[in-house]
Design a protein around this motif. Structure first.
Motif, short mmCIF file in Angstrom:
data_model
loop_
_atom_site.label_atom_id
_atom_site.label_comp_id
_atom_site.label_asym_id
_atom_site.label_seq_id
_atom_site.Cartn_x
_atom_site.Cartn_y
_atom_site.Cartn_z
N THR A 149 -7.34 6.06 -0.36
CA THR A 149 -6.31 4.22 -0.16
C THR A 149 -6.67 3.77 0.60
O THR A 149 -6.56 3.85 2.02
CB THR A 149 -4.92 5.52 -0.97
N THR A 150 -5.62 2.01 0.59
CA THR A 150 -6.17 2.07 1.13
C THR A 150 -4.26 1.13 1.95
O THR A 150 -3.81 0.75 1.07
CB THR A 150 -7.29 0.19 2.03
N THR A 151 -3.90 0.88 3.00
CA THR A 151 -3.55 0.49 3.55
C THR A 151 -3.20 -0.79 4.42
O THR A 151 -3.73 -0.60 5.34
CB THR A 151 -2.17 1.38 3.82
N GLY A 170 0.80 -1.20 0.27
CA GLY A 170 0.41 0.54 -0.03
C GLY A 170 0.93 1.53 -0.27
O GLY A 170 2.04 1.63 -0.29
N PRO A 171 0.75 2.52 -0.19
CA PRO A 171 -1.23 2.53 -0.26
C PRO A 171 -1.61 1.75 -1.64
O PRO A 171 -1.17 1.85 -2.75
CB PRO A 171 -1.63 4.19 -0.12
N LYS A 188 -10.31 10.09 3.74
CA LYS A 188 -8.80 10.06 4.10
C LYS A 188 -8.74 8.56 3.72
O LYS A 188 -8.72 7.86 2.77
CB LYS A 188 -9.51 9.98 5.58
N ALA A 189 -7.05 7.87 4.12
CA ALA A 189 -6.68 7.31 3.88
C ALA A 189 -7.44 6.02 4.74
O ALA A 189 -8.02 6.67 6.16
CB ALA A 189 -5.05 7.03 4.09
N LEU A 207 -3.64 10.79 8.21
CA LEU A 207 -4.55 10.33 7.23
C LEU A 207 -5.14 10.76 5.87
O LEU A 207 -5.74 9.95 4.82
CB LEU A 207 -5.70 10.07 7.36
N THR A 208 -5.02 12.04 6.18
CA THR A 208 -5.46 12.76 4.89
C THR A 208 -4.17 12.88 3.78
O THR A 208 -4.32 13.96 2.66
CB THR A 208 -5.38 14.06 4.93
N LEU A 209 -3.30 12.69 3.62
CA LEU A 209 -1.74 12.48 3.08
C LEU A 209 -2.26 11.43 1.65
O LEU A 209 -1.02 12.09 0.62
CB LEU A 209 -0.41 11.87 3.51
#
Length: 107
Positions: A92-94, A38-39, A51-52, A86-88
């Motif tokens: 997306t998902t990690t 990920g992400p 958010k991520a 989380l906003t970076l």
């Protein structure tokens, strides 16, 4: 045109793998393996796409996980969410997958 990532990898390169032997004192054959997935694009259902998302899977050595493993997953997920921006990488998902293998030397 391929643009390098902030860490210098091209879009088709994986993050470096890491393996350490003898990480536990007095254990026979202890090792730690790390690879980050990920992400990846998209978030899980019911997650905020702005958010991520962090997904944690805690696998026991054998069989299926139970309440204890679920609690470990939640603790680790909350910890990672509190330190990760989380906003970076929105939407997306990690995934963090932990497989625990305990080894005891009975004497």
């Amino acid at each position: 045109m391929e643009i390098d990532r902030l860490d210098g990898r091209t879009p088709n390169q994986l993050r470096p793998l890491a393996c350490t032997r003898n990480v536990l004192n007095r254990a026979h054959g202890s090792a730690s393996w790390c690879q980050v997935y990920g992400p990846k694009a998209g978030t899980k259902k019911n997650e905020n796409p702005e958010k991520a998302c962090i997904e944690v899977i805690w696998k026991p050595k054998t069989g299926q996980g139970g309440k204890t493993e679920w609690e470990y997953e939640m603790i680790l997920k909350r910890t990672l969410q509190s330190i990760y921006i989380l906003t970076l990488n929105p939407n997306t998902t990690t995934s963090v997958i932990i497989q625990v293998q305990w080894s005891y030397n009975a004497k």
